[in-house]
Design a protein around this motif. Structure first.
Motif, PDB file in Angstrom:
ATOM      1  N   HIS A  81      44.473  38.464  41.836  1.00 15.77           N
ATOM      2  CA  HIS A  81      45.770  37.800  41.733  1.00 15.77           C
ATOM      3  C   HIS A  81      45.555  36.296  41.828  1.00 15.77           C
ATOM      4  O   HIS A  81      44.895  35.813  42.742  1.00 15.77           O
ATOM      5  CB  HIS A  81      46.709  38.284  42.845  1.00 15.77           C
ATOM      6  CG  HIS A  81      48.092  37.774  42.706  1.00 15.77           C
ATOM      7  ND1 HIS A  81      48.949  38.224  41.735  1.00 15.77           N
ATOM      8  CD2 HIS A  81      48.763  36.834  43.395  1.00 15.77           C
ATOM      9  CE1 HIS A  81      50.098  37.577  41.852  1.00 15.77           C
ATOM     10  NE2 HIS A  81      50.004  36.721  42.845  1.00 15.77           N
ATOM     11  N   VAL A  82      46.112  35.593  40.848  1.00 12.50           N
ATOM     12  CA  VAL A  82      45.958  34.134  40.816  1.00 12.50           C
ATOM     13  C   VAL A  82      47.310  33.459  40.638  1.00 12.50           C
ATOM     14  O   VAL A  82      48.292  34.082  40.251  1.00 12.50           O
ATOM     15  CB  VAL A  82      45.018  33.686  39.670  1.00 12.50           C
ATOM     16  CG1 VAL A  82      43.628  34.267  39.840  1.00 12.50           C
ATOM     17  CG2 VAL A  82      45.586  34.042  38.318  1.00 12.50           C
ATOM     18  N   LEU A 123      44.340  33.967  44.742  1.00  9.07           N
ATOM     19  CA  LEU A 123      44.987  34.416  45.975  1.00  9.07           C
ATOM     20  C   LEU A 123      44.331  35.676  46.517  1.00  9.07           C
ATOM     21  O   LEU A 123      44.285  35.890  47.726  1.00  9.07           O
ATOM     22  CB  LEU A 123      46.476  34.677  45.724  1.00  9.07           C
ATOM     23  CG  LEU A 123      47.287  33.471  45.246  1.00  9.07           C
ATOM     24  CD1 LEU A 123      48.705  33.886  44.939  1.00  9.07           C
ATOM     25  CD2 LEU A 123      47.244  32.357  46.269  1.00  9.07           C
ATOM     26  N   ARG A 124      43.862  36.526  45.598  1.00 11.45           N
ATOM     27  CA  ARG A 124      43.180  37.757  46.007  1.00 11.45           C
ATOM     28  C   ARG A 124      42.171  38.111  44.924  1.00 11.45           C
ATOM     29  O   ARG A 124      42.503  38.155  43.754  1.00 11.45           O
ATOM     30  CB  ARG A 124      44.192  38.905  46.164  1.00 11.45           C
ATOM     31  CG  ARG A 124      43.531  40.220  46.598  1.00 11.45           C
ATOM     32  CD  ARG A 124      44.518  41.388  46.719  1.00 11.45           C
ATOM     33  NE  ARG A 124      45.108  41.688  45.421  1.00 11.45           N
ATOM     34  CZ  ARG A 124      46.419  41.766  45.190  1.00 11.45           C
ATOM     35  NH1 ARG A 124      47.280  41.565  46.151  1.00 11.45           N
ATOM     36  NH2 ARG A 124      46.881  42.030  43.984  1.00 11.45           N
ATOM     37  N   GLU A 125      40.946  38.336  45.346  1.00 13.46           N
ATOM     38  CA  GLU A 125      39.883  38.724  44.424  1.00 13.46           C
ATOM     39  C   GLU A 125      39.862  40.250  44.319  1.00 13.46           C
ATOM     40  O   GLU A 125      40.484  40.948  45.115  1.00 13.46           O
ATOM     41  CB  GLU A 125      38.546  38.185  44.948  1.00 13.46           C
ATOM     42  CG  GLU A 125      37.410  38.210  43.951  1.00 13.46           C
ATOM     43  CD  GLU A 125      37.708  37.504  42.646  1.00 13.46           C
ATOM     44  OE1 GLU A 125      37.943  38.215  41.644  1.00 13.46           O
ATOM     45  OE2 GLU A 125      37.719  36.270  42.602  1.00 13.46           O
TER      46      GLU A 125
END
Length: 109
Positions: free
Chosen positions: A68-69, A80-82
């Protein structure tokens, strides 16, 4: 596995475009977060199955949440989340087999 790329099709049953084939080839050659991010959404058969959907089908531990970017005020990407994890070479082989078998099953209908 590279020869499998030639057997994959898009959702219309047409051969994959060069761009998609390149993304898959990069993943097969070097499975890591960045190559997975580039390839996970590629449709690999006429049923419309993506590589990520095939992974979920063969591995109950596959992540169901993606990377999530967002963009900062200067239009730079902020992660934000890999990905929780990405498939290894053995799992990619299972994904490929599943996708090709799924395509054959779909063609029989």
């Amino acid at each position: 596995m590279i020869h499998a790329i030639e057997q994959f099709t898009d959702a219309l049953g047409e051969p994959l475009r060069e761009y998609s084939r390149g993304r898959l080839a990069a993943l097969f050659a070097d499975p890591r977060a960045s190559t997975w991010e580039d390839a996970h959404g590629v449709v690999v058969n006429a049923r419309g199955l993506t590589l990520w959907q095939a992974w979920i089908a063969v591995d109950p531990e596959a992540p169901i949440a993606s990377r999530h970017v967002t963009l900062d005020p200067f239009d730079r990407i902020v992660v934000l989340r890999e990905w929780e994890r990405v498939p290894d070479t053995a799992t990619i082989e299972r994904i490929v087999r599943f996708a090709l078998e799924d395509a054959l099953e779909f063609d029989r209908r």
